[in-house]
Design a protein around this motif. Structure first.
Motif, PDB file in Angstrom:
ATOM      1  N   ILE A   1       0.492  -1.321   0.002  1.00  0.00           N
ATOM      2  CA  ILE A   1       0.138   0.032   0.282  1.00  0.00           C
ATOM      3  C   ILE A   1       0.907   1.061  -0.108  1.00  0.00           C
ATOM      4  O   ILE A   1       0.947   1.919   0.492  1.00  0.00           O
ATOM      5  N   GLY A   2       2.556   1.428  -0.495  1.00  0.00           N
ATOM      6  CA  GLY A   2       2.574   2.288  -0.395  1.00  0.00           C
ATOM      7  C   GLY A   2       1.914   3.463  -1.578  1.00  0.00           C
ATOM      8  O   GLY A   2       1.280   3.336  -1.966  1.00  0.00           O
ATOM      9  N   THR A   3       2.736   4.787  -0.995  1.00  0.00           N
ATOM     10  CA  THR A   3       2.334   5.717  -2.381  1.00  0.00           C
ATOM     11  C   THR A   3       3.366   6.325  -3.558  1.00  0.00           C
ATOM     12  O   THR A   3       4.306   5.513  -3.769  1.00  0.00           O
ATOM     13  N   GLU A   4       2.841   6.717  -4.084  1.00  0.00           N
ATOM     14  CA  GLU A   4       3.862   7.579  -5.341  1.00  0.00           C
ATOM     15  C   GLU A   4       4.731   8.468  -5.319  1.00  0.00           C
ATOM     16  O   GLU A   4       5.413   9.568  -6.138  1.00  0.00           O
ATOM     17  N   GLY A   5       4.511   9.352  -3.835  1.00  0.00           N
ATOM     18  CA  GLY A   5       5.654  10.051  -3.378  1.00  0.00           C
ATOM     19  C   GLY A   5       5.907   9.624  -2.282  1.00  0.00           C
ATOM     20  O   GLY A   5       6.506   8.666  -1.973  1.00  0.00           O
ATOM     21  N   GLU A   6       5.711  10.562  -0.940  1.00  0.00           N
ATOM     22  CA  GLU A   6       6.566   9.680   0.669  1.00  0.00           C
ATOM     23  C   GLU A   6       5.574   9.841   1.445  1.00  0.00           C
ATOM     24  O   GLU A   6       5.371  10.420   1.736  1.00  0.00           O
ATOM     25  N   PRO A   7       5.125   8.877   1.556  1.00  0.00           N
ATOM     26  CA  PRO A   7       4.420   8.515   3.068  1.00  0.00           C
ATOM     27  C   PRO A   7       4.710   9.070   4.312  1.00  0.00           C
ATOM     28  O   PRO A   7       3.581   9.478   4.912  1.00  0.00           O
ATOM     29  N   LEU A   8       5.998   9.016   4.683  1.00  0.00           N
ATOM     30  CA  LEU A   8       6.777  10.437   5.652  1.00  0.00           C
ATOM     31  C   LEU A   8       5.832  11.778   5.249  1.00  0.00           C
ATOM     32  O   LEU A   8       6.059  12.136   6.621  1.00  0.00           O
ATOM     33  N   THR A   9       5.244  11.814   4.800  1.00  0.00           N
ATOM     34  CA  THR A   9       4.515  13.156   4.373  1.00  0.00           C
ATOM     35  C   THR A   9       3.145  13.308   4.377  1.00  0.00           C
ATOM     36  O   THR A   9       3.038  14.683   4.030  1.00  0.00           O
ATOM     37  N   VAL A  10       2.798  12.021   4.882  1.00  0.00           N
ATOM     38  CA  VAL A  10       1.001  11.734   4.359  1.00  0.00           C
ATOM     39  C   VAL A  10       0.944  11.234   5.875  1.00  0.00           C
ATOM     40  O   VAL A  10       0.704   9.927   6.162  1.00  0.00           O
TER      41      VAL A  10
ATOM     42  N   SER B   1      13.490   9.820   5.220  1.00  0.00           N
ATOM     43  CA  SER B   1      13.808  11.540   5.102  1.00  0.00           C
ATOM     44  C   SER B   1      13.227  11.827   6.863  1.00  0.00           C
ATOM     45  O   SER B   1      14.015  13.275   7.395  1.00  0.00           O
ATOM     46  N   ARG B   2      12.319  11.657   7.204  1.00  0.00           N
ATOM     47  CA  ARG B   2      11.696  11.830   8.443  1.00  0.00           C
ATOM     48  C   ARG B   2      12.211  10.506   9.437  1.00  0.00           C
ATOM     49  O   ARG B   2      12.126   9.899   9.269  1.00  0.00           O
ATOM     50  N   PRO B   3      11.450  11.181  11.109  1.00  0.00           N
ATOM     51  CA  PRO B   3      11.322  10.460  12.164  1.00  0.00           C
ATOM     52  C   PRO B   3      10.380   9.094  11.993  1.00  0.00           C
ATOM     53  O   PRO B   3       8.814   9.653  12.447  1.00  0.00           O
ATOM     54  N   ILE B   4      10.240   7.869  11.208  1.00  0.00           N
ATOM     55  CA  ILE B   4       9.395   6.971  11.324  1.00  0.00           C
ATOM     56  C   ILE B   4       9.266   6.965  12.988  1.00  0.00           C
ATOM     57  O   ILE B   4       7.842   6.446  12.976  1.00  0.00           O
ATOM     58  N   GLU B   5      10.347   6.660  13.848  1.00  0.00           N
ATOM     59  CA  GLU B   5       9.179   6.352  14.620  1.00  0.00           C
ATOM     60  C   GLU B   5       8.445   7.326  15.287  1.00  0.00           C
ATOM     61  O   GLU B   5       7.469   6.625  16.555  1.00  0.00           O
TER      62      GLU B   5
ATOM     63  N   LEU C   1       8.853  -2.348   5.167  1.00  0.00           N
ATOM     64  CA  LEU C   1       9.851  -1.336   4.340  1.00  0.00           C
ATOM     65  C   LEU C   1      10.976  -1.584   3.125  1.00  0.00           C
ATOM     66  O   LEU C   1      11.888  -2.097   3.001  1.00  0.00           O
ATOM     67  N   THR C   2      10.745  -0.565   2.078  1.00  0.00           N
ATOM     68  CA  THR C   2      11.825  -1.428   1.563  1.00  0.00           C
ATOM     69  C   THR C   2      12.192   0.270   1.517  1.00  0.00           C
ATOM     70  O   THR C   2      12.112   1.258   0.782  1.00  0.00           O
ATOM     71  N   ALA C   3      13.288   0.949   2.209  1.00  0.00           N
ATOM     72  CA  ALA C   3      14.044   2.341   2.721  1.00  0.00           C
ATOM     73  C   ALA C   3      14.645   2.837   1.283  1.00  0.00           C
ATOM     74  O   ALA C   3      15.897   1.985   1.064  1.00  0.00           O
ATOM     75  N   SER C   4      14.177   3.004   0.567  1.00  0.00           N
ATOM     76  CA  SER C   4      15.127   4.046  -0.671  1.00  0.00           C
ATOM     77  C   SER C   4      16.082   5.057  -0.562  1.00  0.00           C
ATOM     78  O   SER C   4      15.743   6.458   0.116  1.00  0.00           O
ATOM     79  N   LEU C   5      17.326   4.502  -0.425  1.00  0.00           N
ATOM     80  CA  LEU C   5      18.154   5.329  -0.353  1.00  0.00           C
ATOM     81  C   LEU C   5      18.067   6.399  -1.491  1.00  0.00           C
ATOM     82  O   LEU C   5      19.010   6.480  -2.912  1.00  0.00           O
ATOM     83  N   HIS C   6      18.593   7.554  -1.384  1.00  0.00           N
ATOM     84  CA  HIS C   6      18.844   8.645  -2.702  1.00  0.00           C
ATOM     85  C   HIS C   6      19.840   9.509  -1.761  1.00  0.00           C
ATOM     86  O   HIS C   6      19.489  11.034  -1.354  1.00  0.00           O
TER      87      HIS C   6
ATOM     88  N   PHE D   1      19.477   8.047   8.570  1.00  0.00           N
ATOM     89  CA  PHE D   1      18.540   6.634   7.315  1.00  0.00           C
ATOM     90  C   PHE D   1      18.560   5.318   8.264  1.00  0.00           C
ATOM     91  O   PHE D   1      18.113   4.770   8.564  1.00  0.00           O
ATOM     92  N   LEU D   2      20.330   5.279   8.204  1.00  0.00           N
ATOM     93  CA  LEU D   2      20.196   3.511   8.659  1.00  0.00           C
ATOM     94  C   LEU D   2      20.040   3.883   9.952  1.00  0.00           C
ATOM     95  O   LEU D   2      19.214   2.385  10.626  1.00  0.00           O
TER      96      LEU D   2
END
Length: 488
Positions: free
Chosen positions: A238-247, A273-277, A290-295, A309-310
């Motif tokens: 159920i991913g997004t086409e953007g960044e879930p941590l912004t929604v 890029s944001r504190p998932i915790e 999670l697929t943690a996309s490294l950019h 990130f890590l």
């Protein structure tokens, strides 16, 4: 649903799918004409959801047959090729691909007054957008009744209709038949909101329509609530086409899903890029995949942002979650992966790569990769050579696959169901209580299976490997133990 990709090169007869028995080659019944950004893709999408519309043999919305002739007129061979791109069965329309039961007004019934009344009732009911799943199911049944009334003059093979008291051959009911066999359901959250602007990203995050996506998000919530009523163990993509941590509302949905016993796990990509915790408070981390996309190109302070990130990826793993670090092999990042793979391993994190697909600096990939590039990519994917094989463009057509049997792809707004996001074979509607899933593997009908998680649905791949909650990760099965299900 019809693919919205375009044919950007001169077409050949090899682009045409085989003509099935009972079909005939002939000119199209309709041709869509529209300027850019005029809604023609939306129009094509609506048509594709009608069961009397079949796809062209190339499988693309825009064929561009005449774009490659230069200033000269098309040759006889080119004209004949364009004519042979359409092949419907008897009593079906040539043009775009059929879909499941639509939510929009049904096909009118034969008589005048009753036709107008049925259309008006269906239209008003669709505009009401009921939130109750039972009401939505009633809406689907209304469409089915009107649709069936309009087909009295059409002879449909009995094996396609199925018996009223049982499923079609090779299928089984999904909602009325509880099962312990897991099902992977992909239903992406319709948001393109993202805080990164990667040069290799194919999405237009700056041109997003926030109000439209907010409305679509509410439909997605209802669709997800319907999906979780499936009486079997579920893994949700159920991913997004953007960044879930912004929604933020996305995480409210995850909290609800986390409490459901039949939801074994949910997967989505994130750049962390944001504190998932903080976002994941109240969510059972054991269900996170999670697929943690490294950019790294988006890092402002490389060392600091990489450390964050890590740390966030490790936090998920320490709570029982499943994380795979994913690295995009864009041409200017191709040689960087070994260093980041080493760092990920030091933190106990699995990693993988995505073969870059698309236009970059005037070249089209993966075609523009050199032999040396492919050798590097093959070494990066040495533990899963099948991923490199298919992601690099090898045809998947004819490969036996679990898609449609142990995995389905659901439209987040309409609830129409396809076997997978690449083959896109229509299967029906998630709102139909009598929706049927396949009871056996079937042959792939597309030429390019482009992603880790869909490649993992191939029968031969599932025999040798088992999927995890991150769905980008593969666990090698013990020697001599062939798997019969991607998740078991």
């Amino acid at each position: 649903m019809q693919s919205t990709e375009t044919l950007v090169r001169r077409s050949t007869s090899r682009d045409l799918a085989p003509v099935p028995d009972g079909f005939r080659v002939g000119p199209p019944d309709f041709v869509g004409v529209g300027c850019g950004r005029s809604g023609s893709t939306w129009w094509c999408d609506l048509l594709s959801r009608h069961e009397d519309v079949v796809p062209n043999r190339v499988g693309l919305e825009e064929l561009h047959f005449l774009d490659h002739s230069g200033r000269s007129a098309p040759s006889d061979e080119e004209i004949e090729l364009s004519r042979s791109a359409f092949a419907p069965p008897v009593a079906r329309r040539r043009g775009v691909e059929p879909g499941g039961v639509p939510e929009r007004p049904a096909t009118p019934s034969p008589s005048g007054a009753s036709r107008r009344q049925a259309r008006r009732r269906a239209y008003l009911k669709a505009r009401a957008a009921p939130t109750d799943p039972a009401a939505m199911s009633d809406e689907v049944h209304l469409h089915e009744s009107a649709r069936d009334a309009s087909r009295e003059d059409v002879t449909v093979p009995a094996d396609l209709l199925g018996r009223s008291d049982g499923p079609r051959e090779g299928h089984e009911f999904l909602f009325s038949r509880p099962s312990t066999v897991p099902l992977l359901v992909s239903c992406n959250c319709p948001s393109t909101l993202c805080n990164y602007r990667c040069s290799y990203c194919y999405l237009d995050h700056d041109g997003r329509d926030g109000a439209r996506e907010d409305r679509a998000f509410k439909h997605w919530e209802r669709t997800v609530d319907r999906i979780v009523r499936i009486p079997r163990p579920l893994y949700l993509a159920i991913g997004t086409e953007g960044e879930p941590l912004t929604v933020k509302p996305f995480w409210d949905v995850l909290r609800r899903l986390s409490q459901l016993e039949n939801v074994r796990g949910f997967w989505f990509p994130t750049n962390l890029s944001r504190p998932i915790e903080k976002f994941a408070e109240g969510i059972d981390r054991r269900k996170l995949g999670l697929t943690a996309s490294l950019h790294p190109s988006e890092f402002r302070d490389h060392d600091r942002d990489l450390a964050s990130f890590l740390a966030r990826a490790s936090w998920v793993v320490e709570g029982g979650g499943d994380v795979v670090v994913n690295f995009i092999l864009s041409p200017d990042q191709l040689d960087l992966y070994p260093a980041y793979r080493f760092i990920a391993r030091e933190h106990g994190l699995a990693s993988t790569v995505n073969v870059f697909k698309g236009e970059y600096r005037g070249k089209s990939y993966p075609e523009a990769y050199t032999e040396e590039d492919h050798e590097k990519i093959e070494s990066y994917l040495a533990d899963r050579p099948f991923v490199h094989h298919f992601m690099s463009g090898a045809s998947s057509r004819g490969v036996q696959c679990h898609a449609g049997q142990d995995s389905i792809h659901v439209d987040p707004v309409l609830g129409t169901v396809e076997n997978c996001p690449f083959a896109r074979e229509p299967m029906g509607s998630i709102w139909d209580d009598r929706f049927q899933i396949r009871s056996r593997t079937t042959s792939c009908s597309t030429d390019w299976c482009k992603c880790h998680w869909t490649i993992g649905l191939m029968k031969d791949v599932a025999k040798r490997t088992k999927r995890t909650r991150s769905i980008f990760a593969y666990e090698t099965r013990p020697e001599g133990q062939d798997g019969e299900h991607p998740f078991q």
